[in-house]
Design a protein around this motif. Structure first.
Motif, PDB file in Angstrom:
ATOM      1  N   LYS A  84      -1.322   9.350  -9.657  1.00  0.00           N
ATOM      2  CA  LYS A  84      -1.062   7.919  -9.588  1.00  0.00           C
ATOM      3  C   LYS A  84       0.429   7.644  -9.387  1.00  0.00           C
ATOM      4  N   THR A  85       1.254   8.581  -9.814  1.00  0.00           N
ATOM      5  CA  THR A  85       2.696   8.428  -9.636  1.00  0.00           C
ATOM      6  C   THR A  85       3.165   9.482  -8.652  1.00  0.00           C
ATOM      7  N   VAL A  86       4.041   9.047  -7.739  1.00  0.00           N
ATOM      8  CA  VAL A  86       4.536  10.012  -6.761  1.00  0.00           C
ATOM      9  C   VAL A  86       5.792  10.675  -7.299  1.00  0.00           C
ATOM     10  N   CYS A  96       7.524  -0.206 -11.878  1.00  0.00           N
ATOM     11  CA  CYS A  96       6.066  -0.357 -11.931  1.00  0.00           C
ATOM     12  C   CYS A  96       5.349   0.918 -12.325  1.00  0.00           C
ATOM     13  N   GLY A  97       6.074   2.016 -12.421  1.00  0.00           N
ATOM     14  CA  GLY A  97       5.413   3.268 -12.750  1.00  0.00           C
ATOM     15  C   GLY A  97       4.783   3.937 -11.548  1.00  0.00           C
ATOM     16  N   LEU A  98       5.161   3.528 -10.339  1.00  0.00           N
ATOM     17  CA  LEU A  98       4.640   4.192  -9.143  1.00  0.00           C
ATOM     18  C   LEU A  98       5.462   5.421  -8.793  1.00  0.00           C
ATOM     19  N   LEU A  99       6.679   5.455  -9.318  1.00  0.00           N
ATOM     20  CA  LEU A  99       7.608   6.523  -8.977  1.00  0.00           C
ATOM     21  C   LEU A  99       8.255   7.006 -10.268  1.00  0.00           C
ATOM     22  N   LYS A 120      -7.867   4.585 -14.996  1.00  0.00           N
ATOM     23  CA  LYS A 120      -7.691   6.004 -15.321  1.00  0.00           C
ATOM     24  C   LYS A 120      -8.036   6.852 -14.102  1.00  0.00           C
ATOM     25  N   GLY A 160      -2.476   0.878   2.308  1.00  0.00           N
ATOM     26  CA  GLY A 160      -1.580   0.542   1.206  1.00  0.00           C
ATOM     27  C   GLY A 160      -2.299   0.016  -0.012  1.00  0.00           C
ATOM     28  N   THR A 161      -3.631  -0.111   0.082  1.00  0.00           N
ATOM     29  CA  THR A 161      -4.364  -0.644  -1.060  1.00  0.00           C
ATOM     30  C   THR A 161      -4.376   0.332  -2.230  1.00  0.00           C
ATOM     31  N   SER A 202      -1.818  -5.903   0.172  1.00  0.00           N
ATOM     32  CA  SER A 202      -2.709  -5.034  -0.589  1.00  0.00           C
ATOM     33  C   SER A 202      -4.033  -5.602  -1.087  1.00  0.00           C
ATOM     34  N   LYS A 242       1.474  -0.532 -17.159  1.00  0.00           N
ATOM     35  CA  LYS A 242       0.597  -0.995 -16.081  1.00  0.00           C
ATOM     36  C   LYS A 242      -0.386  -2.082 -16.534  1.00  0.00           C
ATOM     37  N   GLU A 243      -0.733  -2.070 -17.817  1.00  0.00           N
ATOM     38  CA  GLU A 243      -1.615  -3.131 -18.313  1.00  0.00           C
ATOM     39  C   GLU A 243      -0.895  -4.463 -18.362  1.00  0.00           C
ATOM     40  N   TYR A 273      -8.784  -4.848 -14.337  1.00  0.00           N
ATOM     41  CA  TYR A 273      -7.849  -5.197 -15.408  1.00  0.00           C
ATOM     42  C   TYR A 273      -8.601  -5.547 -16.688  1.00  0.00           C
ATOM     43  N   LYS A 301       3.612  -4.273   1.816  1.00  0.00           N
ATOM     44  CA  LYS A 301       2.454  -3.703   2.502  1.00  0.00           C
ATOM     45  C   LYS A 301       1.257  -4.345   1.848  1.00  0.00           C
ATOM     46  N   GLU A 348      -1.957   1.855  -3.402  1.00  0.00           N
ATOM     47  CA  GLU A 348      -0.805   1.558  -4.230  1.00  0.00           C
ATOM     48  C   GLU A 348      -1.139   0.460  -5.239  1.00  0.00           C
ATOM     49  N   GLN A 349      -1.879  -0.515  -4.763  1.00  0.00           N
ATOM     50  CA  GLN A 349      -2.278  -1.609  -5.637  1.00  0.00           C
ATOM     51  C   GLN A 349      -3.155  -1.085  -6.776  1.00  0.00           C
ATOM     52  N   ILE A 350      -3.997  -0.083  -6.443  1.00  0.00           N
ATOM     53  CA  ILE A 350      -4.841   0.535  -7.472  1.00  0.00           C
ATOM     54  C   ILE A 350      -3.959   1.328  -8.438  1.00  0.00           C
ATOM     55  N   ASN A 351      -2.937   1.987  -7.894  1.00  0.00           N
ATOM     56  CA  ASN A 351      -2.099   2.835  -8.726  1.00  0.00           C
ATOM     57  C   ASN A 351      -1.238   2.067  -9.720  1.00  0.00           C
ATOM     58  N   VAL A 352      -0.977   0.771  -9.473  1.00  0.00           N
ATOM     59  CA  VAL A 352      -0.211   0.009 -10.468  1.00  0.00           C
ATOM     60  C   VAL A 352      -1.116  -0.587 -11.535  1.00  0.00           C
ATOM     61  N   THR A 353      -2.420  -0.403 -11.402  1.00  0.00           N
ATOM     62  CA  THR A 353      -3.316  -0.910 -12.442  1.00  0.00           C
ATOM     63  C   THR A 353      -3.489   0.168 -13.506  1.00  0.00           C
ATOM     64  N   PRO A 354      -3.951  -0.238 -14.690  1.00  0.00           N
ATOM     65  CA  PRO A 354      -4.114   0.771 -15.757  1.00  0.00           C
ATOM     66  C   PRO A 354      -5.345   1.650 -15.562  1.00  0.00           C
ATOM     67  N   LYS A 398      -4.982   4.858   1.650  1.00  0.00           N
ATOM     68  CA  LYS A 398      -3.563   5.204   1.693  1.00  0.00           C
ATOM     69  C   LYS A 398      -2.893   4.490   2.850  1.00  0.00           C
ATOM     70  N   GLU A 399      -3.536   4.563   4.025  1.00  0.00           N
ATOM     71  CA  GLU A 399      -2.966   3.947   5.226  1.00  0.00           C
ATOM     72  C   GLU A 399      -2.780   2.450   5.050  1.00  0.00           C
ATOM     73  N   ASP A 441       1.123   3.947 -18.620  1.00  0.00           N
ATOM     74  CA  ASP A 441      -0.186   3.283 -18.577  1.00  0.00           C
ATOM     75  C   ASP A 441      -0.166   1.952 -19.329  1.00  0.00           C
TER      76      ASP A 441
END
Lengths: 253, 368
Positions: free
Chosen positions: B366-368, A59-62, B215, B204-205, A95, A84-85, A113, A93, B207-213, B201-202, A81
């Motif tokens: 956005k990426t860890v 997913c590009g999170l890591l 900026k 987890g939302t 969300s 992610k689109e 989106y 967790k 993360e949901q933002i971080n998988v979106t495109p 962060k706590e 990026d």
């Protein structure tokens, strides 16, 4: 089967020798697999086997340590990026925003989106109707039962019609009936051409997948259809297959 | 751009739906201004004075009476002994001892120099110098009434006549209120921003933002802008309360005040964002923010003038955003300073804003 799908050029996900290290700890060791369009791809493994790390890299999170990732035609290292689109993501967790209503959540995620105006309204109506949640549009998420939240989160993750949707243990904590409802949604999405990548440790859910990868200690130990796996290990259920493979695990939580 | 609007819409709905938010926005400034402006005053209201009168004359009685009539003093019963009077200070019953020596009246009448002795409990230095100052001025003015020359008080022979500019009555509330407004705006800006992001962060939302495109800059603007607007509104609200309750008039230009506040808030908000990226839960970020807030506030010159701080403190203050805002706020409100007067502070603040924003954008990943 793997070879066949590679040849067809219809792969939505291609992963080769993917490695993720955290210091000395190798979370994922040389993962290699492909997933075809419209498939339900199950990633199984005990806790700590490296499933979540794998899905977070896809997913590009890591950031991966090394290897090759291609998702929906884009490179995982340089075009995250773009990826992610074209993907949706729903994690264990939970969300959605609990203090926002159903409609406000749909509007927000649709909005980021890139949906807006008429398109956004139509898409959300369609979504609410499919879920049968029409009359709950103004209910705060906090007041919904868990099973409903999960189905809504799944639909919201698909609001932009992504090529792939990633589900990280999506059905944790709900009863078998809610799980069955959820899997109906997954099948529907796959049927309409969306590729689904799902991690789970419910083995009955594994039976619904078209392709299964089983991970033990960060490595892939099996990659096949559920039917072939059961045949190979002379097992009646996926549970037996899993137990046989996962017993060798040294990393458990 | 549209993405930012969706983010802003979501933030504002969440902020105002949170039931504890409205009291914070509306009650906090009222309570802080009312309590702090009154409590943080540096006036001495109730000085317990022990008087040992060895002269026991008409003139000495007149001097004591002057203290009786002052609302600042309470004359406490005192034995006729200097040592016993000093014991009263030891016990904490008296703040100061005034000793009028034998021959006070006689010497005054003769037109000779007379002295009285003033002993002040100096555990609290500020209070001690205030008591000294008040008491001396009462004695001086009475000595003139007696038609005599100067009365020498202990070690303070100098006769001073002071006038206080910009705050002629030395009204400490006027001095404190602009400072408290600075604290208030900072709390809203820094704390709420930091808490808001860590909360996502706590839950987890994030993360949901971080998988979106989405900026990075969109996310940051979406997070900072709501609190920036609320904090500016808070400043206006605080100024209105200060006007109504303390009759505080802004001598300088209001647009200038708000322009400076706007730049200051960029620093405070970015700082909050930086702290939130270094914390994984709300407790952590609370402590971290609190730590920095206390340091910044204590050094800012809210209570003690920065001019009397050691050199290193003044060096530190060149990077202390609160120091600049505290100064400029008082300059504009009390002194009526214009843009040219605050220009150096304005430049420093702008540099701080650019630096902190740069770090904030870079720290958020956005990426860890």
């Amino acid at each position: 089967m793997k070879v066949a799908s590679e040849v067809s050029g219809n792969n939505v996900i291609e992963v080769k020798d993917l490695v993720k290290r955290f210091g000395d700890f190798i979370a994922d060791d040389k993962l290699t697999f492909t997933v075809g369009k419209g498939q339900i791809f199950g990633l199984l493994g005990a806790n700590g086997a490296g499933k979540t790390t794998a899905i977070r890299m896809l997913c590009g999170l890591l950031k991966p340590t090394s290897g090759y990732i291609k998702v929906a035609g884009y490179d995982g290292f340089t075009q995250s990026d773009k990826i992610k689109e074209n993907i949706g993501y729903m994690s264990q967790k939970f969300s959605l925003y609990e203090d926002l209503t159903v409609w406000e959540n749909i509007r927000f995620f649709g909005g980021i989106y890139g949906l807006w105006g008429k398109q956004l309204r139509e898409r959300s109506e369609e979504l609410l109707q499919n879920l049968g949640m029409d009359q709950h549009r103004d209910t705060p998420i906090a007041d919904l039962p868990l099973g409903w939240k999960q189905r809504l989160a799944f639909s919201v993750a698909q609001i932009h019609k992504p090529a792939v949707i990633f589900l990280d243990e999506p059905t944790g904590g709900v009863d078998p009936i809610a799980r069955k409802h959820f899997w109906e949604l997954i099948s529907k999405a796959a049927y309409s051409g969306t590729t689904v990548v799902v991690t789970t440790h419910y083995m009955d859910e594994a039976e619904y997948c078209n392709q299964i990868v089983i991970m033990v200690d960060g490595k892939i130990v099996a990659n096949n259809t559920p039917l072939e796996l059961k045949k190979e290990y002379q097992a009646k259920t996926m549970n037996d297959v899993f137990l046989r493979l996962a017993q060798s695990a040294s990393r458990t939580e | 751009m549209r993405t930012i609007l969706f983010l802003l819409q979501k933030e504002f709905i969440q902020i105002f739906r949170n039931k504890s938010m409205l009291p914070i926005i509306f009650l906090l400034p009222i309570i802080q201004l009312l309590i702090l402006a009154n409590a943080a005053t540096q006036e001495m209201k109730n000085i317990n004075l022990a008087v040992v009168d060895f002269d026991n004359s008409t003139y000495s009685q007149r001097l004591i009476n002057a203290f009786y009539h002052s609302s600042f003093y309470t004359i406490i019963p005192t034995p006729q002994s200097e040592n016993k009077a000093i014991d009263l200070v030891h016990n904490g019953d008296a703040d100061a001892v005034l000793v009028i020596n034998h021959g006070f009246e006689k010497n005054l009448v003769k037109g000779e120099k007379v002295s009285v002795q003033l002993l002040v409990n100096s555990i609290n230095g500020t209070a001690a110098s205030l008591i000294n100052g008040y008491t001396s001025s009462i004695i001086q003015s009475n000595a003139q009434l007696f038609g005599a020359g100067n009365v020498e008080i202990g070690m303070l022979p100098v006769h001073t006549d002071s006038r206080f500019w910009y705050n002629p009555d030395l009204n400490y509330k006027l001095y404190m209120v602009p400072g408290i407004l600075v604290i208030l705006v900072t709390i809203i800006g820094m704390f709420l921003t930091a808490l808001n992001i860590v909360r996502e962060k706590e839950l987890g939302t994030i993360e949901q933002i971080n998988v979106t495109p989405i900026k990075k800059y969109q996310f940051i603007v979406g997070k900072l802008l709501p609190f920036w607007i609320i904090a500016l509104f808070e400043l206006a609200f605080g100024l209105i309360i200060a006007r109504l309750v303390f009759n505080l008039t802004i001598l300088g230009s209001i647009p200038l005040l708000f322009t400076f506040a706007a730049v200051y808030l960029l620093v405070a908000l970015s700082f909050g964002l930086i702290l939130s990226t270094s914390s994984s839960n709300q407790q952590q970020v609370m402590f971290l923010t609190f730590f920095f807030m206390i340091v910044f506030i204590m050094m800012s010159g809210l209570f003690t003038p920065t001019e009397s701080m050691p050199k290193w403190a003044n060096y530190f203050n060149t990077i202390n955003p609160l120091y600049y805002f505290m100064r400029v706020n008082r300059m504009i409100i009390l002194k009526g300073s214009g843009f040219r007067d605050i220009f150096p502070e304005f430049i420093s603040m702008s540099v701080l804003a650019i630096v902190t924003m740069f770090f904030a954008v870079n720290r958020y990943k956005k990426t860890v």
